[in-house]
Design an enzyme around this catalytic site. Sequence first.
Site, PDB file in Angstrom:
ATOM      1  N   PRO A 152     -53.012  46.870  10.793  1.00  0.00           N
ATOM      2  CG  PRO A 152     -52.263  44.758  10.121  1.00  0.00           C
ATOM      3  CD  PRO A 152     -52.744  45.524  11.321  1.00  0.00           C
TER       4      PRO A 152
ATOM      5  CG  LEU B 188     -57.274  44.859   5.553  1.00  0.00           C
ATOM      6  CD1 LEU B 188     -55.814  45.271   5.605  1.00  0.00           C
ATOM      7  CD2 LEU B 188     -57.798  44.980   4.139  1.00  0.00           C
ATOM      8  CG  HIS B 189     -59.243  41.908  11.260  1.00  0.00           C
ATOM      9  ND1 HIS B 189     -59.238  40.539  11.338  1.00  0.00           N
ATOM     10  CD2 HIS B 189     -60.328  42.237  10.525  1.00  0.00           C
ATOM     11  CE1 HIS B 189     -60.279  40.064  10.683  1.00  0.00           C
ATOM     12  NE2 HIS B 189     -60.957  41.076  10.172  1.00  0.00           N
ATOM     13  CB  ALA B 190     -55.469  44.920  14.672  1.00  0.00           C
TER      14      ALA B 190
END
Lengths: 585, 85
Positions: free
Chosen positions: B18, B14-16
Amino acid sequence: MDRRDTGSGPAPDEITESPEAQELIPRLLTGTGVSPGAGYGPARLVVGDVPEPAAGSRHDGDAPAERDRAERALDEVAADLEERGARAGGDAEDVLVAQAMMARDPELAASVGLLIDQGVAAPRAIFEAFGKYRDLLAAAGGYLGERVADLDDIRDRVIAVLTGLPIPGIPLDAAEPYVLVARDLAPADTALLPKDLVAAFVTEQGGPTSHTAILARSMGVPAVVGCAGATAVEPGTPVLVDGATGRVRLSPSEDEVADALRAEEARRAVLSAAAGPGATADGHAVPLLANIGGPRDLEAALAAGAEGVGLYRTEFLFLDRDTAPTPEEQEEAYRAVFEAFPHGRVVVRTLDAGADKPLPFLPPPGEEPNPALGERGIRMFRRHPDIMTAQLGALARAVTGATANVEIMAPMVATAQEAAWFAEACRTAGLDSAGIMIEVPSAAIRAADLIEVVDFFSIGTNDLTQYALAADRQVSGVAGLQDPWHPAVLDLIRTAASAASAAGKGCGVCGEAAADPVLACVLVGMGVSSLSMAAPALPWVRAALAAHTLEQCRTAAAAARSSVTPGDAVEAARAELPGLHQLGL
Amino acid sequence: MAERKVSVEAEVGLHARPAATFVQTAAKAPFDVSIAKAGGRPVSAKSILSVLALDVRQGEAIVISADGEGAEELLDRLAEIASTV
């Protein structure tokens, strides 16, 4: 160049100043002049360092007003990031949009508000609120650790807005032209820079072939690079820049400014007197051509009296985008240039990309510890023949119906096999004049073999110098070696020009060396048949050639080549070129 | 109070992108939306910095919760974003 009064000690007129004033900043800084002319304006610094707001700094008690100030600054920065993102597109847009989201983060805003309610001044509140998240991300490491720099950038922008400091990044709007002062500039920094806003460039790093130097010459803006202490200049300080001698005067007197600008005007007047096709005083024709990056540079080229284009850098069509330009788009850009010179020459260089100029739609060539020696230019083409076929096809279609004399050349050719392969590809596409750049010493040394399989040479002196002296153009520590006056470079140029001339073919120069009026005479004296440069240099070179005979150029070339050092070569050549004096060169 | 427990499937966790999509979607809700790692302390799902700082990796489970009109639909959308590869 007169170096007597450019040393580190104070000049006599400065000794009377108070010791305090001298300690702060000297009034004269010296670097390498790389784009002649005088420029004057307030210093605008692009350094990216925003100082930490002092711990314990408080506002005057009006917490709601201070909160409002902080919110507006956050919002201003977010909007600016979003706008830059929309203009940049692609991956850059994703990064900038994510940054804007961080600036608009509701939890961050709540922390800032809480601190301000406790009396903390807005800049310090921003610093501390960001600090909390900074620590969290830094502790996580990896991908999140890398986001710390993004976060710091936003924080610094917001603090800059709040404290009236220059916002990190190049200012794109200003009431008057400014002197742009930076450590160094990257091509991406300057992509959106409006030409009429910059009075001069001063950078702390970089050499004569740094991006700043090339950009400044192509814009016709004075520039000094490798100028120690430049980024310590107080923003807003009036600065007078001499792009020929490399002298940067801080807070000059009105008389100094008036004298410099008057001298500049006089030089320009001599220049404008020289017009028409390039030739020596005795009528030996030397076509003077322009280096361009695309149709937008045509106006300046035509205004400066270019007889054609000697270097059309097509990579600008390919940079900063996610997908390769369509064949139609390419064809249109090429045709616009061909039509601008209906009776002139247009030399098109095929895509010159590599690890230092990566293209998003091509797989990266892999980790290269030294991109200058890696898979770039024609080497990259050999890996992606489809890109080359598409480009040559678009060129062939654009040539149809054009009256310009169109020639195609490939960069970074090292061997006769590569040259033959490229010439064959051009002929298959229906293009009948195929040449190569001479940038790699092996190609110059064996020029007699290479000229057999191609129609012309064009010498790229920047890369040829970099490779001949093993001095990376991006490394300011070796900038001293990056000098096209080095006799070793002159010998390589002479070898290439002689081989071409013996085969009855042309050998041009399209590197920065051609833009140096003194070196231009020497190049012609060595048998170079045409010169191509950034448009603003054309009048200077035209005037210098017109002031000397071919024989004088040859004598100057021989004198330069019999020298041992670049400095001696310049002096020896100058001694044989008496016409330079009246041009103030 | 509506709640979903989902496993994050995107390779980057759950980075960038997304994370950005997730937060942008949550931010549109007129009510509070929270996210927590299974067993962890909940933080605001509308805060990109808080979501990033959770450091949710691929394969890790998150609990998202919200209370208000349309909470069920919103959580369905967020669960879908989180579980998209």
